[in-house]
Scaffold this motif. Structure first.
Motif, PDB file in Angstrom:
ATOM      1  N   ASN A 177       0.844  -1.193   0.000  1.00 31.32           N
ATOM      2  CA  ASN A 177       0.000   0.000   0.000  1.00 31.32           C
ATOM      3  C   ASN A 177       0.877   1.240   0.000  1.00 31.32           C
ATOM      4  O   ASN A 177       1.880   1.301   0.726  1.00 31.32           O
ATOM      5  CB  ASN A 177      -0.921   0.016   1.232  1.00 31.32           C
ATOM      6  N   ALA A 178       0.486   2.230  -0.798  1.00 36.81           N
ATOM      7  CA  ALA A 178       1.304   3.434  -0.946  1.00 36.81           C
ATOM      8  C   ALA A 178       1.433   4.214   0.359  1.00 36.81           C
ATOM      9  O   ALA A 178       2.438   4.889   0.587  1.00 36.81           O
ATOM     10  CB  ALA A 178       0.717   4.320  -2.037  1.00 36.81           C
ATOM     11  N   VAL A 202       6.104  -0.071   6.963  1.00 36.06           N
ATOM     12  CA  VAL A 202       7.148  -0.468   6.010  1.00 36.06           C
ATOM     13  C   VAL A 202       6.954   0.392   4.768  1.00 36.06           C
ATOM     14  O   VAL A 202       5.950   0.266   4.074  1.00 36.06           O
ATOM     15  CB  VAL A 202       7.051  -1.966   5.639  1.00 36.06           C
ATOM     16  N   SER A 203       7.887   1.261   4.494  1.00 39.22           N
ATOM     17  CA  SER A 203       7.739   2.171   3.362  1.00 39.22           C
ATOM     18  C   SER A 203       7.506   1.415   2.056  1.00 39.22           C
ATOM     19  O   SER A 203       8.139   0.382   1.796  1.00 39.22           O
ATOM     20  CB  SER A 203       8.995   3.036   3.209  1.00 39.22           C
ATOM     21  N   VAL A 204       6.601   1.942   1.253  1.00 43.60           N
ATOM     22  CA  VAL A 204       6.287   1.320  -0.025  1.00 43.60           C
ATOM     23  C   VAL A 204       7.504   1.237  -0.932  1.00 43.60           C
ATOM     24  O   VAL A 204       7.573   0.391  -1.831  1.00 43.60           O
ATOM     25  CB  VAL A 204       5.135   2.080  -0.720  1.00 43.60           C
ATOM     26  N   TRP A 205       8.496   2.073  -0.663  1.00 41.68           N
ATOM     27  CA  TRP A 205       9.693   2.063  -1.501  1.00 41.68           C
ATOM     28  C   TRP A 205      10.473   0.759  -1.361  1.00 41.68           C
ATOM     29  O   TRP A 205      11.249   0.390  -2.236  1.00 41.68           O
ATOM     30  CB  TRP A 205      10.590   3.265  -1.181  1.00 41.68           C
ATOM     31  N   THR A 263       9.203  -2.244  -1.535  1.00 38.07           N
ATOM     32  CA  THR A 263       8.714  -3.097  -2.617  1.00 38.07           C
ATOM     33  C   THR A 263       8.976  -2.470  -3.976  1.00 38.07           C
ATOM     34  O   THR A 263       9.365  -3.177  -4.924  1.00 38.07           O
ATOM     35  CB  THR A 263       7.207  -3.375  -2.443  1.00 38.07           C
ATOM     36  N   ARG A 264       8.781  -1.170  -4.093  1.00 40.09           N
ATOM     37  CA  ARG A 264       9.023  -0.501  -5.381  1.00 40.09           C
ATOM     38  C   ARG A 264      10.452  -0.741  -5.852  1.00 40.09           C
ATOM     39  O   ARG A 264      10.690  -1.014  -7.038  1.00 40.09           O
ATOM     40  CB  ARG A 264       8.759   0.994  -5.258  1.00 40.09           C
ATOM     41  N   ASN A 265      11.406  -0.633  -4.940  1.00 36.62           N
ATOM     42  CA  ASN A 265      12.807  -0.819  -5.326  1.00 36.62           C
ATOM     43  C   ASN A 265      13.083  -2.244  -5.789  1.00 36.62           C
ATOM     44  O   ASN A 265      13.843  -2.469  -6.751  1.00 36.62           O
ATOM     45  CB  ASN A 265      13.729  -0.471  -4.149  1.00 36.62           C
ATOM     46  N   MET A 266      12.474  -3.226  -5.127  1.00 32.99           N
ATOM     47  CA  MET A 266      12.655  -4.615  -5.537  1.00 32.99           C
ATOM     48  C   MET A 266      12.036  -4.855  -6.909  1.00 32.99           C
ATOM     49  O   MET A 266      12.641  -5.500  -7.787  1.00 32.99           O
ATOM     50  CB  MET A 266      12.039  -5.554  -4.498  1.00 32.99           C
ATOM     51  N   VAL A 267      10.827  -4.351  -7.102  1.00 32.19           N
ATOM     52  CA  VAL A 267      10.135  -4.533  -8.378  1.00 32.19           C
ATOM     53  C   VAL A 267      10.892  -3.837  -9.505  1.00 32.19           C
ATOM     54  O   VAL A 267      11.079  -4.412 -10.598  1.00 32.19           O
ATOM     55  CB  VAL A 267       8.695  -3.994  -8.279  1.00 32.19           C
ATOM     56  N   ASN A 268      11.346  -2.617  -9.263  1.00 32.61           N
ATOM     57  CA  ASN A 268      12.086  -1.890 -10.295  1.00 32.61           C
ATOM     58  C   ASN A 268      13.394  -2.584 -10.653  1.00 32.61           C
ATOM     59  O   ASN A 268      13.803  -2.612 -11.823  1.00 32.61           O
ATOM     60  CB  ASN A 268      12.361  -0.457  -9.835  1.00 32.61           C
ATOM     61  N   ALA A 269      14.048  -3.169  -9.637  1.00 34.26           N
ATOM     62  CA  ALA A 269      15.297  -3.889  -9.895  1.00 34.26           C
ATOM     63  C   ALA A 269      15.048  -5.121 -10.745  1.00 34.26           C
ATOM     64  O   ALA A 269      15.837  -5.446 -11.657  1.00 34.26           O
ATOM     65  CB  ALA A 269      15.968  -4.278  -8.579  1.00 34.26           C
ATOM     66  N   LEU A 270      13.955  -5.812 -10.484  1.00 32.79           N
ATOM     67  CA  LEU A 270      13.619  -6.983 -11.291  1.00 32.79           C
ATOM     68  C   LEU A 270      13.241  -6.590 -12.713  1.00 32.79           C
ATOM     69  O   LEU A 270      13.645  -7.244 -13.681  1.00 32.79           O
ATOM     70  CB  LEU A 270      12.472  -7.752 -10.638  1.00 32.79           C
TER      71      LEU A 270
END
Length: 267
Positions: free
Chosen positions: A211-212, A217-220, A222-229
Motif C-alpha cells: 500500500n502506498a 514499512v515504506s512502499v519504496w 517493494t518498489r525498489n525490488m520490483v524496479n530492480a527486477l
C-alpha cells in the motif's frame, strides 16, 4: 535390489542431492547425505524425487509439531484440502505462508486469524503456516521445515509457492533469493530486501503487493525490488493500492486472480 543396481541408483541420487546442496544459502543447516549408498533413503528425501508412503491427513487446519525441531520454529498450521485422502497418488501444490511480527510467539491460534490461514478454506492446495517463536524468521530453520514438508506430505516439489506479509514479506524475498530453486513462484506482501540481489530470482515468477500509504514499512521497499527486477527482465507483477496502511494482505489474499496465477506456475 542387486548391489550393482543399488550402486548406480545411489550415484544418480547423490548427483541430485549435491546439486541442491551447492545451490542452497550459506546458512542452511539441512543435513548433508554421506557419500555412500547406505544413505540412499536420505538422499532421496533431500532431493525431493520421491516422497514417503501415503499417510492420511485431517482435512482442514490442524496444528503440527516439526519432527526435527530446532531454531525458532517448533510448530505450524497445516491445511489439507478436500480430496487429499482420496487422491493418494496426486502430488498437491503447497503454499508456505509466513506471518508478520505481530504473530510471533507460542500461541499458534493467532496465526489462524491473519493472512492466508484466515481465508485458506476451500483452496485447492496444501498450506504450511509456521510460527516464529521469537526474533525474526531464521532461514536455516525454514530450510529444515521445507525438507520435512517435501518428505512428509503428498506435495509436488515443482509447485512449492512462498508468500509472506510484513516480516514474512521480507523473508519471502530473502529466502527465495538465497534458494530460488525451491520455489515455483513467490508472493511478498509489504516487505522488501536488497534490490542488488535480485539476479538470482530473475526467472522466478513474482507478484508483489504493497500500500502506498504504509506507515510501518515504506512502499519504496517493494518498489525498489520490483524496479530492480524489471531492469533485468524479471518475471514480476506488482499491485500497489493507494490506501490501506500497513495491511496490504487482506486485499491480496481476497484476490481470486492471485490463486489462478499462482497455481499456474511450476518449476
Amino acid at each position: 535390489m542387486k548391489k550393482k543396481a543399488i550402486k548406480n541408483f545411489g550415484h544418480v541420487l547423490l548427483l541430485g542431492a549435491l546439486t541442491m546442496m551447492m545451490s542452497c544459502g550459506k546458512d542452511s543447516i539441512a543435513p548433508q547425505p554421506s557419500l555412500n549408498v547406505d544413505n540412499e533413503a536420505a538422499a532421496v528425501a533431500a532431493t525431493g524425487l520421491v516422497t514417503t508412503a501415503f499417510t492420511p491427513q485431517t482435512v482442514g487446519i490442524t496444528v503440527k509439531k516439526m519432527d526435527n525441531q530446532r531454531g525458532n520454529i517448533s510448530q505450524y498450521l497445516l491445511y489439507i484440502p478436500n480430496g487429499y485422502n482420496e487422491k493418494k497418488t496426486y502430488r498437491w501444490p503447497v503454499v508456505i505462508a509466513l506471518h508478520g511480527m505481530g504473530e510471533t510467539g507460542s500461541n499458534i491460534n493467532v496465526v489462524r486469524n491473519v493472512g492466508l490461514p484466515k481465508v485458506v478454506a476451500g483452496k485447492p492446495f496444501v498450506m504450511i503456516a509456521p510460527q516464529c517463536l521469537r526474533n525474526w524468521w531464521n532461514i536455516a530453520t525454514l530450510d529444515v521445515l521445507y525438507s520435512e514438508i517435501i518428505a512428509k506430505y503428498n506435495v509436488d516439489p515443482k509447485r512449492v509457492y512462498l508468500t509472506g506479509l510484513s516480516m514474512g514479506g521480507f523473508t519471502t524475498w530473502d529466502w527465495s533469493i538465497l534458494s530460488p530453486q525451491k520455489f515455483a513462484a513467490i508472493v511478498p506482501i509489504c516487505g522488501g530486501s536488497n534490490p542488488k540481489n535480485v539476479a538470482s530470482i530473475k526467472t522466478t515468477p513474482v507478484w508483489a503487493f504493497h500500500n502506498a500509504d504504509d506507515p510501518t514499512v515504506s512502499v519504496w521497499n517493494t518498489r525498489n525490488m520490483v524496479n530492480a527486477l524489471k531492469a533485468i527482465g524479471g518475471n514480476v507483477k506488482y499491485t500497489e493500492n493507494p490506501t490501506g496502511g500497513h495491511n496490504a494482505w487482506d486485499k491480496a489474499y481476497a484476490n481470486a486472480g492471485l490463486y489462478t496465477w499462482l497455481l499456474a506456475q511450476h518449476k
